[in-house]
Enzyme design. Structure first.
Site, PDB file in Angstrom:
ATOM      1  N   TRP A 190      -0.327  -0.821   1.525  1.00 19.43           N
ATOM      2  CA  TRP A 190      -1.096   0.413   1.320  1.00 19.43           C
ATOM      3  C   TRP A 190      -0.169   1.634   1.278  1.00 19.43           C
ATOM      4  CZ3 TRP A 190      -2.238   4.412   5.042  1.00 19.43           C
ATOM      5  CH2 TRP A 190      -3.246   5.290   4.658  1.00 19.43           C
ATOM      6  N   HIS A 191       0.866   1.624   2.105  1.00 20.74           N
ATOM      7  CA  HIS A 191       1.783   2.763   2.147  1.00 20.74           C
ATOM      8  C   HIS A 191       2.682   2.828   0.913  1.00 20.74           C
ATOM      9  CE1 HIS A 191       0.746   3.250   6.437  1.00 20.74           C
ATOM     10  NE2 HIS A 191       1.187   4.478   6.279  1.00 20.74           N
ATOM     11  N   GLY A 192       3.075   1.682   0.370  1.00 18.87           N
ATOM     12  CA  GLY A 192       3.937   1.712  -0.806  1.00 18.87           C
ATOM     13  C   GLY A 192       4.855   0.512  -0.874  1.00 18.87           C
TER      14      GLY A 192
END
Length: 495
Positions: free
Chosen positions: A349-351
């Site tokens: 989700w963060h990258g």
């Protein structure tokens, strides 16, 4: 039409990037806009939905210059709406989850290929991360609304959607302006009660002052002390104890940026009427329902679980309700597998930056160590609760439960737990900020891997027989004729 000509002189004057100035400006003007939103009559919900859509469009297009990305986000909203409306089976929330996460992950990859994910600029993936939480939670809430209530837990029952919204209502919910840029997200049931006027209004500009103070700390200190300091030549020249001390200070400086933006959005959300949870025993209204961070519990944590619960609160709720619980088979207790899948989801989700995966991978092991500590060590140091001196009368009220006495062993346990948590968290989170794999590993190397020694040393102890020994020690003490003697009292139940 771009409004960069308005913000560029201010950015030069304050010495901040253009994106930072535009973002903070949007968060600040959300305060007076929140005061306007709350004055729209609850009998005019359409106006409230249109207000959210208009303000969010203003933020994205002329201010942030994200016209095309904004249309792509609207595409996600429309796709989610019609999937949730048309797919009736249990696969529906998973379809939404993987589609939205997949689109987000592709945008993370695109930014890495054609942009610079390390330059700190404000990118559309930021608001998209918030939107993913909102849309996937909505899908689960709709599915919970189609299930028998006896199959639901308390949160699922409270947030279930039984009346499907119109497209306008859903757009207003998806683009709720105080949290559309940096969060926190809110559930549809919460938004619906806000628009209907069943939430109460409260105002607080004190949040804004605290937020600006946190941002001032970050802007003033970060150029001198931050996690990036750990990969400088000067850092390696210092003694190991001094390096460890510096990284603890750097941890607070790095977190102050998040404290600032999240507290700003919390204050603006409160001005729209969001966040009221009830009254204290003294009758004071409590407005922490929109909080995304509890600073004291993070900076002076009792344990790792308490710190995680107080950090990015709404994201933790999303991960717990939409991932952790959903990947745990019904009737089974969540364990290491559920924890690691949840941390992996958070990393994706963060990258795609390797630093995220270093942090969340180690975080999964830290969570396991914390769980083992609470189940084996904590019961040994918690004192017994004394029996109440006044027994319940025939028809009288029950006696108030007495609090356990404070013992020296418990105080030492709390202090040591706080110190260990702070040390491990700041070590674990260093790669999260540095992003690059090489810099994250180098920072850990310059810290002599102390966090890894603490975490995996503890795991070796617990899984090497320490957990069984501690449980056996407790059971043996409980069989003693007088187990409550001594500094350690062993009759407190597991928590």
């Amino acid at each position: 039409m771009s409004l960069d000509f308005v913000f560029a002189p201010l950015a030069i004057k304050v010495g901040a990037s253009l994106d930072q100035v535009k973002l903070i400006t949007c968060l600040l003007i959300s305060y007076p806009l929140g005061s306007l939103f709350i004055r729209i009559p609850s009998t005019q919900p359409t106006l409230k939905h249109l207000f959210n859509i208009a303000i969010a469009s203003f933020y994205f297009v002329p201010v942030l210059n994200h016209g095309l990305p904004f249309l792509l986000l609207l595409g996600d909203v429309v796709v989610t709406y019609f999937i949730a409306l048309s797919v009736q089976g249990p696969r529906m929330p998973w379809i939404v989850f993987f589609l939205m996460m997949g689109h987000l992950f592709l945008n993370h990859i695109e930014r890495a290929m054609y942009g610079d994910p390390f330059d700190g600029s404000y990118n559309i993936t930021g608001p998209q991360m918030v939107l993913v939480m909102k849309l996937t939670t909505f899908a689960w809430n709709v599915w919970d609304g189609r299930r028998p209530t006896e199959d639901l837990d308390k949160w699922q029952t409270k947030m279930r959607v039984t009346k499907f919204p119109s497209l306008l209502e859903f757009l207003g919910f998806s683009l709720y302006f105080p949290g559309v840029l940096v969060g926190p997200y809110l559930e549809y049931a919460t938004y619906s009660s806000l628009v209907d006027g069943t939430q109460f209004n409260g105002t607080t500009y004190r949040k804004m002052l605290f937020a600006l103070g946190y941002l001032g700390i970050h802007m003033g200190v970060a150029p001198k002390i931050s996690f990036h300091t750990a990969v400088t030549g000067w850092f390696l020249e210092q003694s190991l104890p001094y390096r460890i001390l510096i990284i603890q200070i750097a941890g607070f400086v790095e977190r102050s940026k998040y404290y600032g933006v999240w507290t700003l959005t919390e204050g603006a959300s409160i001005l729209t009427g969001l966040g009221f949870v009830g009254y204290s025993p003294s009758g004071t209204p409590i407005w922490n329902g929109a909080a995304n961070v509890e600073v004291w519990k993070i900076e002076v944590p009792e344990n790792f679980k308490g710190l995680v619960d107080a950090w990015n609160i709404k994201t933790n709720v999303w991960l717990r309700e939409c991932v952790y619980k959903r990947v745990t088979p019904k009737g089974k207790k969540a364990g290491f597998k559920s924890s690691m899948l949840t941390y992996l989801t958070s990393a994706v989700w963060h990258g795609i930056s390797a630093g995220y995966y270093l942090t969340f991978l180690l975080g999964g092991f830290v969570t396991t160590v914390g769980r083992l500590s609470r189940s084996t060590i904590r019961p040994l140091v918690l004192p017994a609760v004394p029996e109440p001196t006044d027994r319940k009368a025939a028809n009288g009220p029950a006696p108030k439960p007495l609090q356990p006495p404070v013992t020296l062993v418990k105080i030492v346990y709390d202090v040591v737990g706080t110190l260990c948590t702070v040390l491990v968290v700041n070590f674990t989170c260093t790669p999260f900020i540095l992003l690059h794999l090489s810099e994250g590993i180098e920072a850990w190397r310059q810290l002599r891997w102390y966090g890894l020694w603490m975490v995996f040393g503890a795991m070796a102890f617990f899984y090497g027989g320490g957990a069984a020994w501690l449980k056996g020690f407790k059971q043996g003490a409980l069989r003693d004729e007088n187990p409550t003697q001594g500094l350690i009292q062993l009759v407190w139940p597991d928590q």
